[in-house]
Design a protein around this motif. Structure first.
Motif, PDB file in Angstrom:
ATOM      1  N   MET A 183       0.861  -1.193   0.000  1.00  0.00           N
ATOM      2  CA  MET A 183       0.000   0.000   0.000  1.00  0.00           C
ATOM      3  C   MET A 183       0.891   1.234   0.000  1.00  0.00           C
ATOM      4  SD  MET A 183      -2.937   1.123   2.722  1.00  0.00           S
ATOM      5  CE  MET A 183      -1.920   1.317   4.172  1.00  0.00           C
ATOM      6  N   GLU A 184       0.510   2.196  -0.823  1.00  0.00           N
ATOM      7  CA  GLU A 184       1.237   3.465  -0.817  1.00  0.00           C
ATOM      8  C   GLU A 184       0.326   4.572  -0.333  1.00  0.00           C
ATOM      9  OE1 GLU A 184       3.876   4.748  -4.276  1.00  0.00           O
ATOM     10  OE2 GLU A 184       2.776   6.531  -3.639  1.00  0.00           O
ATOM     11  N   TYR A 185       0.820   5.369   0.593  1.00  0.00           N
ATOM     12  CA  TYR A 185       0.070   6.437   1.245  1.00  0.00           C
ATOM     13  C   TYR A 185       0.620   7.769   0.768  1.00  0.00           C
ATOM     14  CZ  TYR A 185      -1.208   9.351   5.328  1.00  0.00           C
ATOM     15  OH  TYR A 185      -1.676  10.328   6.152  1.00  0.00           O
ATOM     16  N   LEU A 186      -0.265   8.688   0.381  1.00  0.00           N
ATOM     17  CA  LEU A 186       0.182  10.040   0.026  1.00  0.00           C
ATOM     18  C   LEU A 186      -0.791  11.059   0.586  1.00  0.00           C
ATOM     19  CD1 LEU A 186       2.102  11.961  -1.571  1.00  0.00           C
ATOM     20  CD2 LEU A 186       0.476  11.780  -3.463  1.00  0.00           C
ATOM     21  N   ALA A 191       1.906  22.276   4.285  1.00  0.00           N
ATOM     22  CA  ALA A 191       3.022  22.189   5.246  1.00  0.00           C
ATOM     23  C   ALA A 191       4.033  21.118   4.843  1.00  0.00           C
ATOM     24  CB  ALA A 191       2.470  21.882   6.627  1.00  0.00           C
ATOM     25  N   GLY A 192       3.731  20.385   3.780  1.00  0.00           N
ATOM     26  CA  GLY A 192       4.638  19.320   3.351  1.00  0.00           C
ATOM     27  C   GLY A 192       3.848  18.061   3.068  1.00  0.00           C
ATOM     28  N   GLN A 193       4.198  17.380   2.011  1.00  0.00           N
ATOM     29  CA  GLN A 193       3.486  16.141   1.671  1.00  0.00           C
ATOM     30  C   GLN A 193       4.083  14.976   2.447  1.00  0.00           C
ATOM     31  OE1 GLN A 193       3.326  15.734  -2.560  1.00  0.00           O
ATOM     32  NE2 GLN A 193       2.864  17.889  -2.842  1.00  0.00           N
ATOM     33  N   THR A 194       3.241  13.996   2.678  1.00  0.00           N
ATOM     34  CA  THR A 194       3.706  12.808   3.387  1.00  0.00           C
ATOM     35  C   THR A 194       3.467  11.609   2.486  1.00  0.00           C
ATOM     36  OG1 THR A 194       2.905  13.824   5.413  1.00  0.00           O
ATOM     37  CG2 THR A 194       3.507  11.499   5.532  1.00  0.00           C
ATOM     38  N   ARG A 195       4.530  10.913   2.165  1.00  0.00           N
ATOM     39  CA  ARG A 195       4.401   9.723   1.318  1.00  0.00           C
ATOM     40  C   ARG A 195       5.089   8.554   1.999  1.00  0.00           C
ATOM     41  NH1 ARG A 195       6.438   9.243  -4.964  1.00  0.00           N
ATOM     42  NH2 ARG A 195       5.656   7.135  -5.326  1.00  0.00           N
ATOM     43  N   ALA A 196       4.396   7.426   2.040  1.00  0.00           N
ATOM     44  CA  ALA A 196       4.945   6.254   2.731  1.00  0.00           C
ATOM     45  C   ALA A 196       4.544   4.991   1.993  1.00  0.00           C
ATOM     46  CB  ALA A 196       4.430   6.204   4.166  1.00  0.00           C
ATOM     47  N   PHE A 197       5.356   3.964   2.169  1.00  0.00           N
ATOM     48  CA  PHE A 197       5.122   2.693   1.480  1.00  0.00           C
ATOM     49  C   PHE A 197       5.089   1.562   2.504  1.00  0.00           C
ATOM     50  CE2 PHE A 197       6.863  -1.042  -0.827  1.00  0.00           C
ATOM     51  CZ  PHE A 197       5.875  -1.161  -1.791  1.00  0.00           C
ATOM     52  N   PHE A 198       4.058   0.722   2.378  1.00  0.00           N
ATOM     53  CA  PHE A 198       3.890  -0.406   3.304  1.00  0.00           C
ATOM     54  C   PHE A 198       3.840  -1.683   2.470  1.00  0.00           C
ATOM     55  CE2 PHE A 198       1.757   3.368   4.857  1.00  0.00           C
ATOM     56  CZ  PHE A 198       2.383   3.552   6.093  1.00  0.00           C
ATOM     57  N   GLN A 199       4.825  -2.526   2.678  1.00  0.00           N
ATOM     58  CA  GLN A 199       4.830  -3.790   1.923  1.00  0.00           C
ATOM     59  C   GLN A 199       4.415  -4.922   2.853  1.00  0.00           C
ATOM     60  OE1 GLN A 199       8.123  -4.598  -0.928  1.00  0.00           O
ATOM     61  NE2 GLN A 199       8.474  -6.375   0.383  1.00  0.00           N
ATOM     62  N   PRO A 202       6.516  -9.955  -0.519  1.00  0.00           N
ATOM     63  CA  PRO A 202       6.812 -11.229   0.144  1.00  0.00           C
ATOM     64  C   PRO A 202       7.202 -11.074   1.609  1.00  0.00           C
ATOM     65  CG  PRO A 202       8.587 -10.616  -1.342  1.00  0.00           C
ATOM     66  CD  PRO A 202       7.508  -9.605  -1.535  1.00  0.00           C
ATOM     67  N   GLU A 203       7.723  -9.880   2.015  1.00  0.00           N
ATOM     68  CA  GLU A 203       7.972  -9.680   3.441  1.00  0.00           C
ATOM     69  C   GLU A 203       7.514  -8.286   3.843  1.00  0.00           C
ATOM     70  OE1 GLU A 203      12.248  -8.563   1.884  1.00  0.00           O
ATOM     71  OE2 GLU A 203      11.473 -10.589   2.089  1.00  0.00           O
ATOM     72  N   SER A 204       7.251  -8.096   5.138  1.00  0.00           N
ATOM     73  CA  SER A 204       6.737  -6.815   5.622  1.00  0.00           C
ATOM     74  C   SER A 204       7.835  -5.758   5.666  1.00  0.00           C
ATOM     75  CB  SER A 204       6.184  -6.971   7.027  1.00  0.00           C
ATOM     76  OG  SER A 204       5.132  -7.870   7.004  1.00  0.00           O
ATOM     77  N   LYS A 205       7.424  -4.544   5.335  1.00  0.00           N
ATOM     78  CA  LYS A 205       8.380  -3.430   5.364  1.00  0.00           C
ATOM     79  C   LYS A 205       7.579  -2.136   5.385  1.00  0.00           C
ATOM     80  CE  LYS A 205      10.968  -1.469   1.521  1.00  0.00           C
ATOM     81  NZ  LYS A 205      11.773  -1.708   0.348  1.00  0.00           N
ATOM     82  N   MET A 206       8.059  -1.132   6.128  1.00  0.00           N
ATOM     83  CA  MET A 206       7.429   0.196   6.147  1.00  0.00           C
ATOM     84  C   MET A 206       8.520   1.204   5.904  1.00  0.00           C
ATOM     85  SD  MET A 206       5.142   0.362   9.558  1.00  0.00           S
ATOM     86  CE  MET A 206       3.919  -0.860   9.964  1.00  0.00           C
ATOM     87  N   VAL A 207       8.282   2.166   5.012  1.00  0.00           N
ATOM     88  CA  VAL A 207       9.339   3.129   4.728  1.00  0.00           C
ATOM     89  C   VAL A 207       8.733   4.457   4.270  1.00  0.00           C
ATOM     90  CG1 VAL A 207       9.649   2.300   2.340  1.00  0.00           C
ATOM     91  CG2 VAL A 207      11.570   3.351   3.509  1.00  0.00           C
ATOM     92  N   TRP A 208       9.376   5.561   4.632  1.00  0.00           N
ATOM     93  CA  TRP A 208       8.974   6.874   4.113  1.00  0.00           C
ATOM     94  C   TRP A 208       9.508   7.004   2.695  1.00  0.00           C
ATOM     95  CZ3 TRP A 208       5.571   8.958   7.170  1.00  0.00           C
ATOM     96  CH2 TRP A 208       5.671   8.839   8.552  1.00  0.00           C
ATOM     97  N   LEU A 209       8.756   7.719   1.837  1.00  0.00           N
ATOM     98  CA  LEU A 209       9.243   7.975   0.474  1.00  0.00           C
ATOM     99  C   LEU A 209       9.281   9.484   0.249  1.00  0.00           C
ATOM    100  CD1 LEU A 209       7.043   5.489  -1.623  1.00  0.00           C
ATOM    101  CD2 LEU A 209       9.368   5.108  -0.786  1.00  0.00           C
TER     102      LEU A 209
END
Ligand SMILES: Cc1cc2nc3c(=O)[nH]c(=O)nc-3n(C[C@H](O)[C@H](O)[C@H](O)COP(=O)(O)O)c2cc1C
Length: 211
Positions: A183-186, A191-199, A202-209
């Motif tokens: 899932m990608e969140y935007l 004040a600034g955009q927030t973008r994040a990626f949730f995998q 095949p394995e779990s991962k959360m990261v800011w983009l």
């Protein structure tokens, strides 16, 4: 400037920045409640598919969400073009936009078609006759017509079919199960955009983009 030195009346508007886990949680909460809400913009989504000629997209209604297992479901006519496309290319993107919250979600999914099984039977049973009416079309969706056709036998007009009449639509009813791979969140904001990626697979991962 330290807060003590700010001109009197100046407000400090330091907002708490949500964590990745909080963003992911609230996004799934909104998705999970949307099918039961008439007002939630996440009740509708765009389904983007691959075809042998390129890409295709259309709106559908979000019918069910399992936030724990990361599954979502929608309904369609088993004879429709999107079903043919998803059978050939099972991956798809589900696109959501909440204008008020200025929030976009992109769900990358692996789809599975349910027509003659308990999943489709269960969801058909729960469908009211007004929705079942949409599956009574004698014609394959998208076929060319000499005159406008309402999508169900014309004699129904604005009336609902009886429960018994609506059963004729069961053979055309399909449930598309979507297993969410990521899932990608935007979130848009001055004040600034927030973008994040949730995998999830095949394995779990959360990261800011970077937006
Ligand atoms: C707001 C809205 C909701 C819709 N909901 C659905 C739906 O839940 N399922 C569906 O098959 N089509 C739905 N449609 C119609 C599709 O967008 C599309 O026109 C139709 O399914 C044919 O698509 P296809 O030729 O790509 O299969 C909806 C359209 C709109 C505008």
């Amino acid at each position: 400037m330290p807060i003590s030195e700010q001109p009197s009346g100046a407000k400090t508007t330091q907002k708490k920045v949500p964590s990745l886990a909080e963003l992911e949680h609230t996004s799934w909460q909104q998705l999970a409640s949307a099918p039961e809400s008439e007002q939630d913009p996440f009740k509708f989504m765009t389904v983007a598919t691959c075809t042998s000629k390129g890409a295709d997209a259309r709106m559908v209604v979000l019918r069910q969400v399992d936030a724990g297992r990361k599954y979502v479901w929608f309904h369609t006519d088993a004879r429709s073009e999107k079903v043919i496309q998803l059978e050939a290319f099972p991956t798809a993107t589900l696109l959501f936009w909440d204008n008020k919250k200025q929030l976009q979600l992109r769900l990358m999914v692996e789809t599975r078609l349910h027509t003659d099984d308990y999943v489709a039977d269960d969801q058909w049973r729960a469908l009211w006759t007004g929705n079942r009416k949409l599956y009574l079309s004698e014609l394959k969706p998208g076929t060319e017509q000499p005159t406008p056709y309402p999508g169900f036998p014309v004699h129904f007009g604005e009336n609902l079919p009886t429960e018994q009449e609506s059963e004729e639509g069961r053979k055309n009813f399909a449930v598309i199960e979507c297993r969410v791979l990521s899932m990608e969140y935007l979130h848009l904001s001055r004040a600034g955009q927030t973008r994040a990626f949730f995998q999830y697979e095949p394995e779990s991962k959360m990261v800011w983009l970077a937006p």
